[in-house]
Design an enzyme around this catalytic site. Structure first.
Site, mmCIF file in Angstrom:
data_model
loop_
_atom_site.group_PDB
_atom_site.id
_atom_site.type_symbol
_atom_site.label_atom_id
_atom_site.label_comp_id
_atom_site.label_asym_id
_atom_site.label_seq_id
_atom_site.Cartn_x
_atom_site.Cartn_y
_atom_site.Cartn_z
ATOM 1 N N SER A 288 -4.929 -9.362 -3.828
ATOM 2 C CA SER A 288 -4.865 -8.536 -2.543
ATOM 3 C C SER A 288 -4.353 -9.239 -1.356
ATOM 4 O O SER A 288 -5.157 -10.291 -1.095
ATOM 5 C CB SER A 288 -6.185 -7.807 -2.391
ATOM 6 O OG SER A 288 -6.114 -6.791 -1.422
ATOM 7 N N HIS B 267 -8.380 -4.321 3.740
ATOM 8 C CA HIS B 267 -9.795 -4.569 3.133
ATOM 9 C C HIS B 267 -10.198 -5.920 2.590
ATOM 10 O O HIS B 267 -11.155 -6.024 2.364
ATOM 11 C CB HIS B 267 -9.775 -3.505 1.863
ATOM 12 C CG HIS B 267 -8.683 -3.929 0.977
ATOM 13 N ND1 HIS B 267 -7.475 -3.577 0.845
ATOM 14 C CD2 HIS B 267 -8.999 -4.678 -0.053
ATOM 15 C CE1 HIS B 267 -6.972 -4.131 -0.374
ATOM 16 N NE2 HIS B 267 -7.786 -4.915 -0.747
ATOM 17 N N ASP C 133 -3.371 -0.498 5.692
ATOM 18 C CA ASP C 133 -4.227 -1.450 5.135
ATOM 19 C C ASP C 133 -3.635 -2.787 5.263
ATOM 20 O O ASP C 133 -3.725 -3.889 4.453
ATOM 21 C CB ASP C 133 -4.343 -1.215 3.753
ATOM 22 C CG ASP C 133 -5.404 -2.035 2.909
ATOM 23 O OD1 ASP C 133 -6.336 -2.616 3.600
ATOM 24 O OD2 ASP C 133 -5.223 -2.346 1.662
#
Length: 475
Positions: free
Chosen positions: A217, A114, A144
């Site tokens: 992230s 993402h 992911d």
């Protein structure tokens, strides 16, 4: 007496002075770890063309999770800043910030999918502030994970560890770029392992209380030996900021994905072709289990490995290849770790007896929409029963629409057990008390013989989704 008290107080004070440094010595020193590992951690920014940027502007959503009061948010996506003028709007490009880490000296980098999704350009900033354009080797949305490649040689690399060796309560450390602050370091402990999250069937997450915020992230999670044991990926939050619940993708999962992306450009994982649900206390009693455990099979896809391997509706899968399935979400992790063509030995509970099945797993198909059963209507025979419902036969058209050969359609729901467990007109009952419902006649026969005052199970199909529910008939 006063002298004795004075001596006792003095002794206690001396012990506190002696013990205080010893207690403090128990806390870890992260300085050497950070100094060694930081150079291999990178900042990742992306750019999108203005058209793509505007299409995504303002669409950051926070989904509600069924059964969980807080909001679970994939918080690392940033809302793009609003343009200051129409001219500026046409020229402006969207940027997002995330983290990553170098896993090979020739420039392979791991991050989250993402972080780089829909990017037209990916820029990697190294610890010496130099910037490199990155090529997207491949991504895997189900885990992911994304693999990038930059041109370079003799680049600093992280050391890959094994998350399976982690212990709950163990210290861990994260390095990343929260809110764009490069190489920020936060630390905490492992809160849990093998955590299952909604809509993430293939990742047994590591839960920590390490402070993770937007920009972390894709960054690494280290153990005290300086090995990367996970990729920081998600948080659980009410406010959108850190609240003590962070989740990381295990390094073994990430490296397996990276190896497949590197060599074939895609990821293949095992697939059974079943829809499963959790086994609660009442279902366990209904299926003859001593305690709630396993994955209950509520639907089998046509021509799937499960169908060819002899798995049946109502089977409770308790283990695979010697590993226990305690929670239903354990099964996708185990199956997904296999490669298409591998054999799986399944331990199942069927009609109160344990059996072993051997199934050859297939390749997981692409994402597809749920089959939706239309509003079914029929003019067949209606009959009320102790459940408090009236049912009718399925027409040939209805059977074709919902891909069923057997079952009965609920026409009306009255006061009674059916209403209490949430049955609705249009639901289809395919199994009752572990018996297949072939027709209205067989349904009524089963209903009349239902035992009283113990847990019973019923398989219901609603809008293409099947599930087992439990109920009791009063004496």
């Amino acid at each position: 007496m006063r002298t004795a008290k004075a001596l006792l107080v003095g002794l206690c004070a001396s012990l506190m002075i002696v013990l205080a440094p010893a207690a403090m010595a128990q806390l870890p020193d992260f300085t050497a770890l950070v100094e060694e590992s930081s150079p291999a951690v990178v900042n990742i920014s992306t750019r999108q063309k203005p058209q793509a940027a505007m299409a995504g502007r303002g669409q950051l959503t926070i989904p509600e999770l069924e059964g969980l009061p807080p909001i679970f948010r994939d918080f690392f996506e940033h809302a793009f800043p609003a343009p200051r003028s129409p001219d500026n709007q046409r020229r402006q490009e969207a940027q997002s910030l995330g983290s990553g880490f170098i896993i090979s000296a020739d420039g392979y980098i791991l991050t989250n999918n993402h972080v780089v999704a829909d990017a037209d350009e990916i820029i990697v900033r190294l610890s010496d502030r130099s910037e490199l354009l990155a090529e997207l080797v491949g991504t895997d949305t189900r885990t992911d994970v994304a693999l990038l490649k930059v041109e370079g040689k003799d680049l600093p690399v992280v050391r890959a560890g094994k998350s399976k060796d982690l212990k709950v309560g163990e210290w861990v450390l994260a390095i990343g770029s929260p809110f764009g602050f490069d190489h920020s370091v936060t630390a905490g402990i492992v809160s849990a392992k093998g955590r299952n999250l909604p809509n993430d069937n293939y990742v047994p997450f590591i839960q920590t209380d390490v402070a993770i915020n937007p920009g972390n992230s894709g960054g690494p999670l280290f153990n005290l030996s300086g090995e990367v044991v996970g990729i920081n990926s998600q948080i659980f939050t009410r406010s959108g900021g850190f609240m003590g619940l962070s989740f990381a993708i295990p390094m073994e999962v990430a490296m397996d994905v990276a190896d497949q992306l590197k060599h074939s450009g895609k990821v293949e994982r095992g697939w059974l072709g079943v829809v499963i649900q959790e086994v609660n206390k009442d279902l366990a009693e209904s299926f003859g289990l001593d305690k709630p455990a396993g994955a209950l099979v509520v639907q089998i896809l046509e021509d799937s490995p499960a169908a060819r391997g002899g798995i049946q509706l109502g089977d409770v899968i308790l283990g695979m290849n010697g590993k226990q399935v305690v929670m239903s979400a354990d099964l996708p992790h185990l199956v997904g770790a296999l490669k298409p063509g591998d054999s799986a030995r399944l331990d199942v509970m069927r009609e109160g007896k344990r059996q072993t099945l051997k199934v050859k797993v297939g390749a997981a198909p692409g994402e597809s929409g749920d089959a939706v059963a239309g509003k079914a209507r029929g003019d067949g025979k209606r009959m009320e029963n102790p459940l408090g419902i009236s049912v009718t036969e399925l027409t040939a058209e209805q059977k074709k629409m919902i891909d069923l050969e057997t079952g009965v359609l609920i026409q009306d729901v009255y006061e009674g057990p059916a209403a209490m467990i949430g049955l609705r007109p249009g639901d289809v009952i395919t199994h009752l008390n572990n018996q297949q419902v072939d027709s209205v006649k067989s349904f009524n026969t089963i209903v009349q013989k239902l035992p009283r005052d113990r847990s019973l199970s019923m398989r219901v199909l609603r809008q293409g989704r099947a599930s087992f529910i439990t109920f009791k008939l009063a004496r």
